[in-house]
Design a protein around this motif. Structure first.
Motif, PDB file in Angstrom:
ATOM      1  N   ILE A   1       0.845  -1.203   0.000  1.00  0.00           N
ATOM      2  CA  ILE A   1       0.000   0.000   0.000  1.00  0.00           C
ATOM      3  C   ILE A   1       0.877   1.249   0.000  1.00  0.00           C
ATOM      4  O   ILE A   1       0.651   2.189  -0.774  1.00  0.00           O
ATOM      5  N   PHE A   2       1.896   1.264   0.860  1.00  0.00           N
ATOM      6  CA  PHE A   2       2.837   2.391   0.868  1.00  0.00           C
ATOM      7  C   PHE A   2       3.551   2.517  -0.479  1.00  0.00           C
ATOM      8  O   PHE A   2       3.746   3.622  -0.997  1.00  0.00           O
ATOM      9  N   ALA A   3       3.933   1.361  -1.046  1.00  0.00           N
ATOM     10  CA  ALA A   3       4.641   1.376  -2.338  1.00  0.00           C
ATOM     11  C   ALA A   3       3.747   1.925  -3.442  1.00  0.00           C
ATOM     12  O   ALA A   3       4.184   2.733  -4.271  1.00  0.00           O
TER      13      ALA A   3
ATOM     14  N   GLY B   1       9.363   6.762   2.527  1.00  0.00           N
ATOM     15  CA  GLY B   1       9.965   6.562   3.846  1.00  0.00           C
ATOM     16  C   GLY B   1       9.227   5.506   4.651  1.00  0.00           C
ATOM     17  O   GLY B   1       9.851   4.647   5.293  1.00  0.00           O
ATOM     18  N   LEU B   2       7.890   5.562   4.618  1.00  0.00           N
ATOM     19  CA  LEU B   2       7.095   4.562   5.333  1.00  0.00           C
ATOM     20  C   LEU B   2       7.322   3.169   4.755  1.00  0.00           C
ATOM     21  O   LEU B   2       7.391   2.181   5.497  1.00  0.00           O
ATOM     22  N   LEU B   3       7.437   3.083   3.419  1.00  0.00           N
ATOM     23  CA  LEU B   3       7.716   1.795   2.782  1.00  0.00           C
ATOM     24  C   LEU B   3       9.039   1.229   3.274  1.00  0.00           C
ATOM     25  O   LEU B   3       9.133   0.046   3.622  1.00  0.00           O
ATOM     26  N   LEU B   4      10.059   2.067   3.322  1.00  0.00           N
ATOM     27  CA  LEU B   4      11.389   1.603   3.720  1.00  0.00           C
ATOM     28  C   LEU B   4      11.408   1.074   5.149  1.00  0.00           C
ATOM     29  O   LEU B   4      12.186   0.176   5.474  1.00  0.00           O
ATOM     30  N   THR B   5      10.548   1.628   6.014  1.00  0.00           N
ATOM     31  CA  THR B   5      10.509   1.154   7.406  1.00  0.00           C
ATOM     32  C   THR B   5       9.914  -0.243   7.522  1.00  0.00           C
ATOM     33  O   THR B   5      10.101  -0.920   8.537  1.00  0.00           O
TER      34      THR B   5
END
Length: 674
Positions: free
Chosen positions: A62-64, A188-192
């Motif tokens: 979803i973030f991606a 940034g959220l995806l990377l976390t």
């Protein structure tokens, strides 16, 4: 004092974020079409995963999806007003097509579409695999079409209310800034949410299902496009480093075969006819339905010949062509695209070239068009002297995509008779066609009784199902193997000839249909409950292992039958065939990645998606595995095979992409003799 400063900083940051969120609300309220595009793309990504990977509630894709969608949506502000909606419509249609095409593609290939497939389908739309997709489309797969319809309705409504004439509060630069910030927030959220292994898999792109489940379909598609440029970039960057790494891998390999076993040279001086059997699976061997054997000819050959019962194709996007490539070279498919399409200009060491050094004439036969899968170019590159394709045959009887196997066999034997007269030794590959999905009923097929009879009452069972059609189609295809053998015998072409029969890949039959076969409930015309004592559990591992296809080496020679024919249950992949067969024929390929399974008690079969199989375990690339025997295995055993599997995948890909053989063989005896 420090506490007060920190409080001031925190309050300032909170206010900044609060202001940004409020302004973002006003921004998207002013650009409703843009908001609908972002929301629609996100929802269609979720719909796609519902039909494919199943992880609809996973947060990382979803973030991606939000990251990549907002990033491309920002280009909206680079256009003049009259072109902005044109851009949004274009992107909406593109996003919708990406979702629909990937859903349909996944239902057949259990993978996701590559840009290479699109170019392939456009140039081969009249034949083969590209037609399969149309047969697989179901109405429910078109759900993503709500997206462009909704965009059109809302656009009409806005124009009717003349909302586009309202004064804009946000400048172009400020709008772009909003979009870039939100895009970076979701990145940034995806990377976390990602782990170190996820980045490696994103780079290598071996397992497309895993990538879509983690990175969403849009980011996967962008990555695929970048990867499709790899053949062009490979010659510019990193080739020296890769050349050294591959050289190091092969450094301990002997230039000549340094082992012998009881099968060494047993077929030396024999002609070979290899039958590339379309979609034939091991599960059909010795299977009966209402007392009728589905594959009576293969059943007989498995008892008379050398039968490898634990044999597995190693195909990727290239399906049948991947099998042809791996059979020839003992290399695996590339991680992006197809070798036959993307790398047909590369140099390869193949079994056919090595046989030609031993005096063999080599040929291939297939009743489809020569440009399908680029065979007319690639077969020559792999070392075939002659390719008999559709133009070589009279189209007098059709099944599915082309000439029936029966007519194909009859006409092919006429060519083999001529070859036999002109050449002392020959190796030929016969590629069948009739047993190709969607296995549609043909009046040339022998009708099988697919019903179930209970207390003299007939129930539907496998009638009118794709699996039932597969049984009927396979029964026909098996009969043509018997027909071919009778023609070869009649023309005295079996006296010094060995047959090698292998299934090219599985039939892509869903687990739900196999579940109906094994767990049919005639009272409901459905499936037995899982708590029923007769219920057979068909899990993910069952389906993966069920993809196994037959491999048979058969000769009419009684000495071969008496001394060498047997059943071999060692785990074996397509990349092992040319090595195992090569030992029997007296040829050796230093660069083969497979092994001679007659020397192995436990063998490693590596699949292009990163899964692997041994005699004791099936491992999938998510880090899960299933023990195949009641023998405990150490984590060291799993990890060693995992590392080796990854190395084989990388070496194979680098050998192909960086055209390793062009460099290493430029001064070799192999090139001089060629």
């Amino acid at each position: 004092m420090k506490k007060k400063l920190n409080d001031l900083k925190n309050n300032f940051l909170i206010k900044k974020i609060s202001v940004f969120i409020k302004q973002s609300y006003l921004f998207f309220d002013e650009n409703k079409m843009l908001f609908i595009y972002i929301f629609g793309s996100l929802l269609n990504g979720i719909i796609l995963r519902a039909f494919t990977t199943g992880n609809i509630f996973s947060i990382s894709p979803i973030f991606a999806d939000l990251f990549i969608t907002i990033f491309f949506a920002s280009f909206y502000f680079l256009f003049k007003n009259k072109w902005r909606n044109v851009y949004l419509y274009t992107m909406t249609i593109l996003a919708t097509l990406i979702c629909i095409s990937n859903i349909v593609y996944y239902r057949y290939y259990s993978s996701f579409i590559s840009i290479t497939f699109i170019s392939f389908a456009l140039t081969n739309y009249k034949t083969g695999e590209s037609n399969v997709v149309g047969d697989l489309i179901e109405l429910k797969y078109l759900i993503p079409l709500w997206f462009p319809i909704c965009m059109y309705i809302f656009d009409k409504r806005q124009k009717k209310q003349k909302e586009f004439l309202k004064a804009k509060r946000f400048s172009k630069n400020k709008s772009l800034r909003f979009m870039y910030i939100w895009s970076l927030v979701f990145l940034g959220l995806l990377l976390t949410t990602l782990k170190g292994v996820d980045y490696g898999r994103f780079y290598t792109q071996w397992n497309r299902e895993y990538l879509v489940s983690k990175f969403g379909v849009y980011l996967y598609q962008v990555n695929d496009i970048v990867k499709s440029l790899e053949p062009k970039m490979a010659t510019l960057f990193g080739s020296d480093k890769v050349y050294k790494e591959v050289n190091d891998f092969y450094s301990d390999r002997s230039d000549k075969q340094n082992y012998k076993n009881e099968y060494t040279n047993v077929l030396k001086g024999k002609n070979v006819i290899a039958i590339h059997f379309e979609s034939m699976q091991n599960v059909l061997i010795n299977m009966k339905i209402n007392g009728t054997e589905i594959t009576p000819n293969l059943n007989r050959l498995t008892k008379e010949g050398l039968y490898f019962s634990n044999f597995h194709p190693q195909v990727s996007f290239g399906t049948s062509s991947d099998t042809e490539f791996t059979m020839a070279t003992s290399l695996l498919p590339v991680k992006s695209g197809s070798v036959f399409i993307n790398y047909s200009d590369k140099e390869f060491v193949s079994m056919y070239k090595l046989l030609k050094e031993k005096g063999y004439y080599t040929f291939s036969m297939h009743a489809n068009t020569g440009d399908f899968w680029n065979r007319n170019i690639m077969h020559k590159n792999l070392g075939y002297d002659k390719f008999y394709e559709k133009k070589s045959y009279i189209d007098d009887e059709n099944i599915g995509f082309g000439l029936s196997d029966r007519s194909f066999m009859r006409q092919s034997v006429e060519y083999i008779k001529q070859i036999n007269e002109e050449h002392k030794l020959y190796y030929g590959t016969i590629i069948t066609l009739s047993n190709h999905t969607p296995f549609s009923y043909n009046n040339l097929f022998e009708k099988l009784d697919l019903t179930m009879t209970v207390n003299e009452t007939k129930y539907q069972y496998m009638e009118d199902t794709k699996l039932g059609d597969y049984f009927v189609s396979s029964h026909y295809a098996d009969a043509q193997i018997g027909y071919l053998i009778s023609l070869l015998e009649e023309n005295k072409l079996l006296d010094n000839t060995v047959l090698v029969i292998y299934g090219d890949h599985d039939a892509r039959i869903s687990t739900s249909l196999w579940n109906r076969y094994y767990n049919y409930d005639y009272e409901t015309n459905g499936i037995l409950n899982s708590d029923n004592p007769k219920y057979k559990e068909l899990d993910y591992y069952w389906q993966e292992l069920n993809r196994s296809t037959p491999l048979i080496i058969w000769s009419k020679d009684e000495e071969f039958k008496n001394n060498y024919a047997k059943k071999v249950d060692t785990a074996m992949g397509m990349y092992d065939v040319s090595v195992t067969l090569g030992n029997m024929l007296g040829i050796y390929n230093k660069y083969a990645l497979g092994t001679d399974v007659m020397n192995k008690k436990d063998n490693l079969v590596v699949f292009p998606n990163g899964n692997f199989l041994t005699n004791y375990v099936y491992y999938n690339n998510k880090g899960q595995y299933k023990l195949l025997k009641n023998i405990p295995l150490s984590e060291d055993y799993i990890n060693k095979n995992k590392v080796k599997a990854e190395q084989i995948l990388e070496i194979s890909n680098d050998v192909i992409v960086y055209n390793y053989f062009e460099k290493v063989l430029s001064d070799s005896k192999y090139i001089k003799e060629k």
